[in-house]
Design a protein around this motif. Structure first.
Motif, short mmCIF file in Angstrom:
data_model
loop_
_atom_site.label_atom_id
_atom_site.label_comp_id
_atom_site.label_asym_id
_atom_site.label_seq_id
_atom_site.Cartn_x
_atom_site.Cartn_y
_atom_site.Cartn_z
N GLU A 37 42.81 -20.08 -2.96
CA GLU A 37 43.57 -19.59 -1.82
C GLU A 37 44.27 -18.28 -2.17
OE1 GLU A 37 46.73 -21.20 1.53
OE2 GLU A 37 46.82 -22.08 -0.47
N ALA A 38 44.83 -18.21 -3.36
CA ALA A 38 45.50 -16.98 -3.79
C ALA A 38 44.51 -15.82 -3.86
CB ALA A 38 46.18 -17.18 -5.14
N LEU A 39 43.30 -16.07 -4.35
CA LEU A 39 42.27 -15.02 -4.42
C LEU A 39 41.83 -14.58 -3.03
CD1 LEU A 39 40.11 -16.20 -7.44
CD2 LEU A 39 41.46 -14.10 -7.26
N THR A 40 41.66 -15.52 -2.12
CA THR A 40 41.30 -15.17 -0.74
C THR A 40 42.41 -14.33 -0.11
OG1 THR A 40 39.97 -17.16 -0.46
CG2 THR A 40 40.78 -16.11 1.55
N ASN A 41 43.65 -14.75 -0.33
CA ASN A 41 44.79 -14.02 0.25
C ASN A 41 44.92 -12.63 -0.34
OD1 ASN A 41 45.34 -16.30 1.74
ND2 ASN A 41 47.01 -16.99 0.45
N ILE A 42 44.70 -12.47 -1.65
CA ILE A 42 44.90 -11.16 -2.26
C ILE A 42 43.85 -10.18 -1.76
CG2 ILE A 42 43.57 -11.43 -4.40
CD1 ILE A 42 47.00 -9.71 -4.06
#
Length: 73
Positions: A37-42
């Motif tokens: 999720e953090a990678l998608t958001n970044i």
């Protein structure tokens, strides 16, 4: 559209969230409940940061180095 590769640093905060940041882009960070999720958001935040930089006439960093250093704690 030109593709760029940027360094992303992922750490976990005290609440267990994954924090993702791009150290070569000012104020480019986000978080997620999972690493994925953090990678998608970044990726979304990077897009916004690059759009803002283009509007302000700032160059996109194309050259940078990544180093790890060891210190005693």
């Amino acid at each position: 559209m030109k593709k760029v590769r940027l360094p992303v640093v992922i750490t976990r905060d005290e609440d267990g969230y994954y924090v993702a940041e791009v150290p070569v882009l000012r104020s480019c960070f986000t978080q997620g409940k999972t690493r994925e999720e953090a990678l998608t958001n970044i990726k979304e935040v990077i897009h916004l940061c690059l759009e803002n930089m283009a509007e302000e006439g700032e160059p996109i960093p194309e050259e940078f180095t990544l180093e790890q250093v060891e210190v005693a704690v």
